[in-house]
Scaffold this active site. Structure first.
Site, PDB file in Angstrom:
ATOM      1  N   PRO A 181       0.816  -1.225   0.000  1.00  0.00           N
ATOM      2  CG  PRO A 181      -0.822  -1.578   1.604  1.00  0.00           C
ATOM      3  CD  PRO A 181       0.478  -2.125   1.097  1.00  0.00           C
ATOM      4  CG  PHE A 182      -0.395   4.249   1.451  1.00  0.00           C
ATOM      5  CD1 PHE A 182      -1.439   5.018   0.949  1.00  0.00           C
ATOM      6  CD2 PHE A 182      -0.623   3.450   2.549  1.00  0.00           C
ATOM      7  CE1 PHE A 182      -2.683   4.989   1.547  1.00  0.00           C
ATOM      8  CE2 PHE A 182      -1.866   3.413   3.145  1.00  0.00           C
ATOM      9  CZ  PHE A 182      -2.916   4.188   2.642  1.00  0.00           C
ATOM     10  NE  ARG A 183       1.790   4.753  -6.799  1.00  0.00           N
ATOM     11  CZ  ARG A 183       1.524   5.549  -7.807  1.00  0.00           C
ATOM     12  NH1 ARG A 183       2.366   6.480  -8.121  1.00  0.00           N
ATOM     13  NH2 ARG A 183       0.434   5.401  -8.506  1.00  0.00           N
ATOM     14  CG  LEU A 184       5.088   3.160   1.682  1.00  0.00           C
ATOM     15  CD1 LEU A 184       4.643   3.354   3.127  1.00  0.00           C
ATOM     16  CD2 LEU A 184       6.314   4.037   1.395  1.00  0.00           C
TER      17      LEU A 184
END
Ligand SMILES: Cc1cc2nc3c(=O)[nH]c(=O)nc-3n(C[C@H](O)[C@H](O)[C@H](O)COP(=O)(O)O)c2cc1C
Length: 205
Positions: A181-184
């Site tokens: 999630p959230f490009r992490l």
């Protein structure tokens, strides 16, 4: 738990890349609508200009990743000039990516013959008829070449063309990427060490 049982959430614990790749390819084979073995193959030409196209992975083990092609094609000539390449798998259904780069070897004649013999007859004829990547004056010219080679091989086995064989990328690096999630995202890269082992690093997404 063995490496082959690793799940997407614990893949970062894997100690070596090949069993992890096997597990991810197995997952992709179950979930992708088509061509789970498709990969983007990157090469460079003599000016250093990158080139990329899709091919199918036809084998892999701890020695490397094998695909087959026409050695007189653009990719064939580019690889033969550098003996280096990179590949990238993207399995959309799994939101996973694997990148492989390294020097390239030519597979043995016996290995290429064995794979060529498994191809459908039409594909074996096509390997003779196609001057892959060179200009073709018309669709008719290709169909004529196919008809000529079909007539030539009405009976008996179709031998492998001398210009058609396999390349094996011997990985110096393999990176596993998994969407979070959230490009992490999770990124784990394995780099071959001088003693033939693997160093493992986690990278910022
Ligand atoms: C999904 C997919 C799989 C492909 N598999 C191969 C392959 O295994 N070998 C091959 O020579 N070309 C394959 N092709 C065609 C190549 O992408 C490319 O058009 C062709 O090899 C000529 O590339 P080049 O001019 O860069 O040498 C495939 C294309 C697609 C879309």
């Amino acid at each position: 738990m063995t490496d082959t049982e690793l799940t997407s959430s614990d893949f970062t614990e894997s100690a070596e890349p090949f069993r992890l790749f096997a597990a991810w390819l197995k997952d992709a084979t179950a979930s992708e609508p088509n061509d789970p073995t498709a990969l983007a193959l990157a090469t460079v030409d003599t000016d250093g200009l990158p080139d990329v196209r899709m091919v199918l992975l036809k084998g892999f083990d701890e020695h490397g990743f094998v695909f087959y092609t026409n050695f007189e094609s653009a990719k064939g000539r580019e690889i033969l000039a550098t003996m280096k390449a990179a590949m990238c798998f993207h399995w959309k259904s799994l939101r996973r990516q694997v990148r492989v780069r390294g020097p390239v070897e030519i597979v043995t004649d016996a290995e290429a013959d064995e794979y060529f013999a498994t191809r459908p007859r039409g594909s074996r004829i096509g390997a003779w008829a196609s001057k892959q990547s060179r200009p073709l004056e018309s669709r008719f010219a290709l169909e004529k070449a196919v008809a000529e080679y079909t007539a030539r091989h009405v009976v008996g086995e179709i031998p492998r063309p001398p210009h058609w064989s396999g390349f094996r990328i011997v990985p110096s690096q393999i990176e596993f990427w998994h969407d979070r999630p959230f490009r992490l995202h999770d990124r784990i890269v394995f780099t071959r060490t001088a003693d033939g082992g693997w160093e493992k690093d986690r990278l910022y997404p």
